[in-house]
Design an enzyme around this catalytic site. Structure first.
Site, PDB file in Angstrom:
ATOM      1  N   SER A  67       0.890  -1.364  -0.166  1.00  0.00           N
ATOM      2  CA  SER A  67      -0.072  -0.127  -0.068  1.00  0.00           C
ATOM      3  C   SER A  67       1.037   1.108  -0.052  1.00  0.00           C
ATOM      4  CB  SER A  67      -0.793   0.012   1.090  1.00  0.00           C
ATOM      5  OG  SER A  67      -1.634   1.378   1.531  1.00  0.00           O
ATOM      6  N   TYR A  80      -2.112  -0.786  10.423  1.00  0.00           N
ATOM      7  CA  TYR A  80      -2.037  -0.967   8.970  1.00  0.00           C
ATOM      8  C   TYR A  80      -0.774  -0.558   8.308  1.00  0.00           C
ATOM      9  CZ  TYR A  80      -3.806  -1.139   4.274  1.00  0.00           C
ATOM     10  OH  TYR A  80      -4.130  -1.488   3.035  1.00  0.00           O
TER      11      TYR A  80
HETATM   12  N1  LIG Z   1      -8.932  -0.925  -1.256  1.00  0.00           N
HETATM   13  C1  LIG Z   1      -7.802  -0.116  -1.029  1.00  0.00           C
HETATM   14  O1  LIG Z   1      -7.841   1.148  -1.242  1.00  0.00           O
HETATM   15  C2  LIG Z   1      -6.447  -0.777  -0.876  1.00  0.00           C
HETATM   16  C3  LIG Z   1      -5.333   0.289  -0.842  1.00  0.00           C
HETATM   17  C4  LIG Z   1      -3.893   0.054  -0.505  1.00  0.00           C
HETATM   18  C5  LIG Z   1      -3.644  -1.610  -0.281  1.00  0.00           C
HETATM   19  N2  LIG Z   1      -4.744  -2.237  -0.497  1.00  0.00           N
HETATM   20  C6  LIG Z   1      -4.468  -3.744  -0.271  1.00  0.00           C
HETATM   21  O2  LIG Z   1      -4.791  -4.546  -1.257  1.00  0.00           O
HETATM   22  C7  LIG Z   1      -5.260  -6.053  -0.735  1.00  0.00           C
HETATM   23  C8  LIG Z   1      -6.740  -6.236  -1.273  1.00  0.00           C
HETATM   24  O3  LIG Z   1      -7.489  -5.414  -0.578  1.00  0.00           O
HETATM   25  P1  LIG Z   1      -9.061  -4.939  -1.202  1.00  0.00           P
HETATM   26  O4  LIG Z   1      -9.291  -3.603  -1.312  1.00  0.00           O
HETATM   27  O5  LIG Z   1      -9.095  -5.914  -2.436  1.00  0.00           O
HETATM   28  O6  LIG Z   1     -10.055  -6.089  -0.219  1.00  0.00           O
HETATM   29  P2  LIG Z   1     -11.444  -6.651   0.059  1.00  0.00           P
HETATM   30  O7  LIG Z   1     -12.234  -6.170  -1.289  1.00  0.00           O
HETATM   31  O8  LIG Z   1     -11.972  -6.693   1.264  1.00  0.00           O
HETATM   32  O9  LIG Z   1     -10.834  -8.244  -0.364  1.00  0.00           O
HETATM   33  C9  LIG Z   1     -10.150  -8.796   0.556  1.00  0.00           C
HETATM   34  C10 LIG Z   1      -9.802 -10.369   0.120  1.00  0.00           C
HETATM   35  O10 LIG Z   1      -9.103 -10.878   1.135  1.00  0.00           O
HETATM   36  C11 LIG Z   1      -9.664 -12.174   1.895  1.00  0.00           C
HETATM   37  N3  LIG Z   1      -9.185 -12.088   3.063  1.00  0.00           N
HETATM   38  C12 LIG Z   1      -9.478 -11.362   4.196  1.00  0.00           C
HETATM   39  N4  LIG Z   1      -8.760 -11.794   5.319  1.00  0.00           N
HETATM   40  C13 LIG Z   1      -8.245 -13.019   5.023  1.00  0.00           C
HETATM   41  C14 LIG Z   1      -7.597 -14.040   5.463  1.00  0.00           C
HETATM   42  N5  LIG Z   1      -7.171 -13.916   6.882  1.00  0.00           N
HETATM   43  N6  LIG Z   1      -7.223 -15.262   4.767  1.00  0.00           N
HETATM   44  C15 LIG Z   1      -7.389 -15.314   3.436  1.00  0.00           C
HETATM   45  N7  LIG Z   1      -8.114 -14.377   2.601  1.00  0.00           N
HETATM   46  C16 LIG Z   1      -8.572 -13.295   3.728  1.00  0.00           C
HETATM   47  C17 LIG Z   1     -11.123 -11.562   1.624  1.00  0.00           C
HETATM   48  O11 LIG Z   1     -12.024 -12.804   1.947  1.00  0.00           O
HETATM   49  P3  LIG Z   1     -12.432 -13.521   3.086  1.00  0.00           P
HETATM   50  O12 LIG Z   1     -13.085 -12.385   3.867  1.00  0.00           O
HETATM   51  O13 LIG Z   1     -13.280 -14.525   2.741  1.00  0.00           O
HETATM   52  O14 LIG Z   1     -11.291 -14.114   3.820  1.00  0.00           O
HETATM   53  C18 LIG Z   1     -11.416 -11.050   0.360  1.00  0.00           C
HETATM   54  O15 LIG Z   1     -11.332 -12.211  -0.650  1.00  0.00           O
HETATM   55  C19 LIG Z   1      -5.313  -5.681   0.760  1.00  0.00           C
HETATM   56  O16 LIG Z   1      -3.950  -6.326   1.115  1.00  0.00           O
HETATM   57  C20 LIG Z   1      -5.272  -4.384   1.219  1.00  0.00           C
HETATM   58  O17 LIG Z   1      -4.408  -3.980   2.248  1.00  0.00           O
HETATM   59  C21 LIG Z   1      -6.095  -1.874  -0.833  1.00  0.00           C
END
Ligand SMILES: NC(=O)c1ccc[n+]([C@@H]2O[C@H](COP(=O)([O-])OP(=O)(O)OC[C@H]3O[C@@H](n4cnc5c(N)ncnc54)[C@H](OP(=O)(O)O)[C@@H]3O)[C@@H](O)[C@H]2O)c1
Length: 261
Positions: free
Chosen positions: A144, A157
């Site tokens: 991130s 985070y």
């Molecule tokens: N969205 C943003 O603005 C943003 C910005 C910077 C970085 N990121 C990073 O990008 C990545 C994806 O984020 P996203 O926004 O796409 O999130 P999201 O839509 O909430 O999706 C998260 C995914 O991770 C899975 N997950 C969560 N905890 C888990 C665990 N303990 N074991 C296995 N799977 C798990 C969830 O499924 P389950 O809940 O069923 O496990 C889901 O498939 C993350 O690492 C996040 O920190 C996101």
């Protein structure tokens, strides 16, 4: 590349947001893609959705916080598709608040889900996944911009993502002679279910509306908007390609100019 030369990719947290977009893109770029997340119904539905699009995708449940689950997941991927060429460590959670009020449970869960998981999955893929015995591999960690700068009310985070960036740089240098590259992709604000939860959290902390938080965040982004999951996945797809062979130990932003470093 022929069907026979398909590479095998595993993606954690691929039932939603960035992970789902990365699964779809890598599968469309001639990878067999094995996905995992905690919710079994969501994994089954996602596998079905992608298979219906003609993509070579399978998966099973995975909790990246559990060493046993990580082992079983990687073994299942190898049994299904063969040894692993590409690992995308994407699963993650948000989490923070006023630091003086954060309890141990929240702190440890954010670090475990976002940082310890990256080490755990990577070690498992190098060993059980067979990557350490290959002369080419790709490890792509979704960090991130919060892994490069401090985020107010996001200490756990931000700490976890700085850790992911540090791990990426150290392992990238270690594995450079082997043909395995290790890079971090650093999204800024990306419109996903996690982003919605984050806006809810800030709206509550600042006693304002989610829309006001959205306006505030958008005004910080030079491009004036959130990135899309597909735009983040695009860099994942490039890093997985042969052309990206000389890119390693890097932390690259996809953030509409939010991060300038
Ligand atoms: N969205 C943003 O603005 C943003 C910005 C910077 C970085 N990121 C990073 O990008 C990545 C994806 O984020 P996203 O926004 O796409 O999130 P999201 O839509 O909430 O999706 C998260 C995914 O991770 C899975 N997950 C969560 N905890 C888990 C665990 N303990 N074991 C296995 N799977 C798990 C969830 O499924 P389950 O809940 O069923 O496990 C889901 O498939 C993350 O690492 C996040 O920190 C996101």
């Amino acid at each position: 590349m022929s069907q026979q030369d398909q590479r095998v990719a595993v993606i954690t947290g691929a039932t939603s947001g960035i992970g789902l977009a990365a699964a779809r893109l890598l599968a469309s770029q001639n990878h067999k893609v094995f996905i995992g997340a905690r919710n079994a119904d969501n994994v089954a539905a996602t596998v079905k959705e992608l298979q219906n699009e003609g993509l070579d995708v399978d998966g099973t449940t995975l909790d990246v916080r559990s060493a046993d689950s990580v082992h079983a997941f990687v073994q299942a991927a190898v049994d299904r598709f063969g040894t692993i060429d590409v690992l995308v460590n994407n699963a993650g959670r948000s989490g923070g608040g006023v630091t003086a009020d954060i309890d141990d449970e929240l702190w440890h869960d954010v670090i475990d889900t976002n940082l310890n998981s990256v080490f755990r999955m990577t070690r498992e893929v190098l060993n059980t996944g067979g990557m350490r015995h290959k002369n080419r591999g790709r490890i792509i960690n979704i960090a991130s911009t919060a892994g490069k700068q401090g985020v107010v009310l996001g200490a756990p985070y931000s700490a976890s993502k700085h850790g992911v960036v540090g791990f990426t740089k150290a392992l990238g240098n270690e594995l450079a002679p082997t043909g395995i590259t290790v890079n971090a992709v650093c999204p800024g604000y990306v419109e996903t279910p996690m982003a919605q939860r984050v806006r809810q959290g800030y709206a509550s902390a600042y006693d304002t509306s989610e829309d006001a938080i959205l306006q505030k965040f958008q005004s910080k982004i030079p491009l004036g908007r959130y990135s899309t999951p597909e735009e983040v996945a695009g860099l994942v797809g490039y890093l997985a390609s042969d052309t990206a062979a000389s890119i390693t130990s890097q932390a690259l932003n996809v953030c509409g100019g939010l991060g300038n470093f």
